[in-house]
Design a protein around this motif. Sequence first.
Motif, PDB file in Angstrom:
ATOM      1  N   SER A  99       0.829  -1.198   0.000  1.00 55.88           N
ATOM      2  CA  SER A  99       0.000   0.000   0.000  1.00 55.88           C
ATOM      3  C   SER A  99       0.869   1.256   0.000  1.00 55.88           C
ATOM      4  O   SER A  99       0.523   2.267  -0.630  1.00 55.88           O
ATOM      5  CB  SER A  99      -0.944   0.015   1.204  1.00 55.88           C
ATOM      6  N   SER A 105      -4.960  -0.982  -6.327  1.00 58.15           N
ATOM      7  CA  SER A 105      -5.740  -2.021  -5.651  1.00 58.15           C
ATOM      8  C   SER A 105      -6.705  -2.639  -6.653  1.00 58.15           C
ATOM      9  O   SER A 105      -6.677  -2.316  -7.841  1.00 58.15           O
ATOM     10  CB  SER A 105      -6.510  -1.423  -4.461  1.00 58.15           C
ATOM     11  N   ARG A 129      -0.303  -9.997   4.027  1.00 54.55           N
ATOM     12  CA  ARG A 129      -1.277  -8.985   4.466  1.00 54.55           C
ATOM     13  C   ARG A 129      -1.475  -7.923   3.383  1.00 54.55           C
ATOM     14  O   ARG A 129      -2.608  -7.481   3.138  1.00 54.55           O
ATOM     15  CB  ARG A 129      -0.808  -8.324   5.767  1.00 54.55           C
ATOM     16  N   SER A 130      -0.379  -7.522   2.752  1.00 51.88           N
ATOM     17  CA  SER A 130      -0.462  -6.525   1.691  1.00 51.88           C
ATOM     18  C   SER A 130      -1.295  -7.038   0.520  1.00 51.88           C
ATOM     19  O   SER A 130      -2.142  -6.327  -0.020  1.00 51.88           O
ATOM     20  CB  SER A 130       0.938  -6.152   1.202  1.00 51.88           C
ATOM     21  N   ASP A 132      -3.561  -9.394   0.593  1.00 50.87           N
ATOM     22  CA  ASP A 132      -4.940  -9.544   1.038  1.00 50.87           C
ATOM     23  C   ASP A 132      -5.693  -8.220   0.945  1.00 50.87           C
ATOM     24  O   ASP A 132      -6.863  -8.182   0.555  1.00 50.87           O
ATOM     25  CB  ASP A 132      -4.956 -10.057   2.478  1.00 50.87           C
ATOM     26  N   ALA A 133      -5.011  -7.129   1.272  1.00 48.58           N
ATOM     27  CA  ALA A 133      -5.655  -5.817   1.272  1.00 48.58           C
ATOM     28  C   ALA A 133      -5.909  -5.283  -0.134  1.00 48.58           C
ATOM     29  O   ALA A 133      -6.854  -4.522  -0.351  1.00 48.58           O
ATOM     30  CB  ALA A 133      -4.792  -4.823   2.044  1.00 48.58           C
ATOM     31  N   LEU A 134      -5.101  -5.698  -1.106  1.00 47.25           N
ATOM     32  CA  LEU A 134      -5.182  -5.136  -2.451  1.00 47.25           C
ATOM     33  C   LEU A 134      -5.931  -6.023  -3.437  1.00 47.25           C
ATOM     34  O   LEU A 134      -6.234  -5.586  -4.558  1.00 47.25           O
ATOM     35  CB  LEU A 134      -3.773  -4.876  -2.993  1.00 47.25           C
TER      36      LEU A 134
END
Length: 201
Positions: A99, A105, A129-130, A132-134
């Motif tokens: 991010s 994204s 985690r990165s 998963d967020a994008l």
Amino acid sequence: MNWKLAYAIGFHPWEETDLDFFQSLASLLEREEQGREPPLGRALDIGTGSAIWGIELAKRGWEVSGVDFVAKALNRGRERVQAAGVEMKIVQGDVTRLSEAEVGSGFRLILDTGTFHDLDIEQQHGMARSVDALATQDATVILLCWPRRIRPLIRGVSREEIETAFSGWEITDVEPSFFKLPPLLEWVLRPDEHWYRLRRA
């Protein structure tokens, strides 16, 4: 692996792949593209290096962003993108903090051809985690990973480490990549790489 040093001295055998490797990746991509026409959606090439596989994604109809932290590799990538005549966004950044790298994204496809397996545990979790967020809810992650064993240069990763890092995802397929190195490196490193395909659990 010291990626900056490798590119600085011109050591990048992973750029020299053969037809078997290419076809193993192509078959995975065809699975994601089945029944769809370009534009296929957004794709993120993690650890893009000199953008070889990001360019292939772009040729297939994906809207591609590539991210890496090695400036020399990215400069090679920009030259390749221009020569190929495709559109691809290339970003310098930390794959464990995507991010902050401003890659965007809404990615339907995340491809990593050899970054995750060289990270330590904390970095693996940061990358996961990165991602998963994008990623979109229907996204696919494709990881190329060497098995976990003692060897020089590459750390390797176990299936359990992948599952732990990508806790909200499920490994749906594990397939050989048929990746080969020059004979001496093949004997020393014993790559035995596999593709791991992940979908949200």
